[in-house]
Structures are given as structure tokens and as C-alpha cells.
Design a protein around this motif. Structure first.
Motif, mmCIF file in Angstrom:
data_model
loop_
_atom_site.group_PDB
_atom_site.id
_atom_site.type_symbol
_atom_site.label_atom_id
_atom_site.label_comp_id
_atom_site.label_asym_id
_atom_site.label_seq_id
_atom_site.Cartn_x
_atom_site.Cartn_y
_atom_site.Cartn_z
ATOM 1 N N GLU A 292 0.861 -1.180 0.000
ATOM 2 C CA GLU A 292 0.000 0.000 0.000
ATOM 3 C C GLU A 292 0.897 1.228 0.000
ATOM 4 N N ASP B 129 -3.121 -3.315 -8.135
ATOM 5 C CA ASP B 129 -4.117 -4.225 -7.568
ATOM 6 C C ASP B 129 -5.494 -3.827 -8.087
ATOM 7 N N LYS C 173 -8.274 -4.614 -7.192
ATOM 8 C CA LYS C 173 -9.298 -4.446 -6.160
ATOM 9 C C LYS C 173 -9.316 -3.024 -5.598
ATOM 10 N N ASN C 174 -8.296 -2.228 -5.951
ATOM 11 C CA ASN C 174 -8.181 -0.874 -5.415
ATOM 12 C C ASN C 174 -8.292 0.151 -6.539
ATOM 13 N N LYS D 287 -5.705 3.061 -7.265
ATOM 14 C CA LYS D 287 -4.392 2.771 -7.851
ATOM 15 C C LYS D 287 -3.240 3.048 -6.885
ATOM 16 N N THR D 288 -3.474 2.820 -5.607
ATOM 17 C CA THR D 288 -2.419 3.033 -4.622
ATOM 18 C C THR D 288 -1.970 1.730 -3.971
ATOM 19 N N THR D 289 -2.545 0.608 -4.401
ATOM 20 C CA THR D 289 -2.129 -0.698 -3.894
ATOM 21 C C THR D 289 -1.469 -1.478 -5.025
#
Length: 241
Positions: free
Chosen positions: A137, A170, A172-173, A176-178
């Protein structure tokens, strides 16, 4: 051939003092014969050893998966802080155990603990190309430029060049910070330093896999379990390049 008391200690039957008392009290038998001499030489693999009537299932090496919590050192022992070895339940304890590859103190996730040095070397050596995957993260968005830099091989300020890695957003996020990061090395603070070169800080880091061995989703943080033969083999099935 090795001393009977040494073998029993290696299998976590008890401390050297406790094991010697068991032997002298007649609680240990070898091939059906009661042995009362701790120094008695036995073949741990070929001989039938029982302790208080229970067979000793001898294994030279052990392989443990731990879901490492943050705040614990990846070390065998430390006088000033709690280590991952300190977290092991009593029935997992063995002389010579060590974490195969360190996770930073504040990093969570998959950690292998073993007493098999050759296994650890093969798992960790960059030449073996065994991939390690992390969820990171960040304090900012992942860009195409960052992804390209990871593919080319990040270079640290001191000139150290990392082998090419893989950086993915990721899915799932939506922010766009994971990131999902895949590397086959284990340099000191490597993932954090790679992102620092790209101008981003890692807020939270978790290792989720080594090769094709993934962290058991049902394993609570701080808990552990033994690896099966298939688990061990899967570690070397996932290779980069």
C-alpha cells in the motif's frame, strides 16, 4: 549414529536435562529394549525409538509456514526484542530453527522457518529465480513510468542494481495506490527502496507468496503450520524469467 539424548532433544521431546531424566527413569526404549544410558548410540532413522510407550517420529528437518505479524523481528534470537522463533508454539520448537529470508520488522505475511540450510539457500538465491510476491500500500498512485522502471531493474542511489521485477496495480483498489510486486531477490528493505526511487513511500507491506506457495488465508496473524511435501515442491515451481 548419534547419542540418544541428543536425538530426543532435537525432536523437541524436552530439554537435555529433561530428556536425560526420562532415559534414566526407563521411559525410553530402542528396538524394544529399555535404555538407561543417555550416551547410548542409536540410528535415528533405522532404529525403533519409543518414549513413554509412544513411537518417536523422527524428522531431521522441519519446514514451517508462519503468518508473520508486524512488530516482530525475523531472527532466531534477540535480547532486546521478540523474534519469530519466540512466537512458535512449544510443539514446533527445535534446536537450530531460523527464518529463511527476513521480513522487515513492520512487514507482515508469509515467512518460512526451517533448520534446513540448503533448502533455505535454494529458496533465497537470486540465481534460482524463485519469485516472492508482495502487496504494497503506497502513499500515491502507481504510474506507467514506475511499472517500466521495475521491469528494467531499479537502481538505488548507491549504484546497487536490482534484478528486473514486476509491478502491477491491484485491481481491487480503484485508487491505484495498492501494488502487487514480484521480485526474486531479498535485498535489505528492497521493496521499500524500490518505491522510494520512484518517489513513493510504502505505508503497509505484506508478502503473500514464495514461488507457487501462497500464504494460507485461514492462518491467523502470528500463527504457523507445518509444510507438506507438496507445499515444499510448490516453492520451486514459481520462477521468474
Amino acid at each position: 549414529m548419534d547419542r540418544l539424548d541428543k536425538i530426543l532433544v532435537s525432536q523437541n521431546v524436552g530439554s537435555r536435562k529433561e530428556v536425560q531424566k526420562l532415559i534414566k527413569d526407563g521411559a525410553v526404549c530402542v528396538n524394544g529394549e529399555c535404555i538407561r544410558q543417555p550416551q547410548h548410540k542409536v540410528n535415528a532413522v533405522a532404529d525403533d525409538i519409543t518414549v513413554s510407550g509412544q513411537p518417536l517420529l523422527y524428522s531431521k528437518y522441519v519446514y514451517i509456514m508462519m503468518n508473520k505479524p508486524a512488530g516482530v523481528l525475523s531472527a532466531s534470537n534477540d535480547k532486546r526484542a521478540e523474534t519469530v522463533i519466540d512466537l512458535l508454539p512449544k510443539d514446533f520448537q527445535r534446536p537450530g530453527l531460523f527464518p529463511a529470508g527476513r521480513l522487515d520488522k513492520d512487514t507482515e505475511g508469509l515467512l518460512i522457518i526451517t533448520n534446513d540450510g540448503e533448502f533455505a539457500h535454494n529458496m533465497l538465491s537470486p540465481k534460482k529465480h524463485v519469485e516472492k510476491k508482495y502487496i504494497a500500500e503506497l502513499d500515491g498512485e502507481i504510474t506507467d513510468d514506475m511499472i517500466e522502471k521495475f521491469e528494467q531493474g531499479i537502481v538505488f542511489a548507491d549504484g546497487t542494481r536490482c534484478l528486473p521485477g514486476k509491478l502491477e496495480i491491484d485491481s481491487k483498489n480503484p485508487a491505484k495506490t495498492t501494488a502487487v510486486v514480484t521480485i526474486c531477490e531479498g535485498k535489505f528493505h528492497q521493496v521499500k527502496k524500490m518505491f522510494a526511487v520512484c518517489g513513493k513511500n510504502v505505508v503497509h507491506l505484506k508478502r503473500i507468496s514464495i514461488g507457487n506457495l501462497y500464504l494460507d488465508g485461514n492462518l491467523p496473524i502470528g500463527s504457523c503450520k507445518t509444510l507438506s511435501e507438496l507445499d515444499k515442491l510448490s516453492i520451486f515451481m514459481g520462477k521468474m524469467y
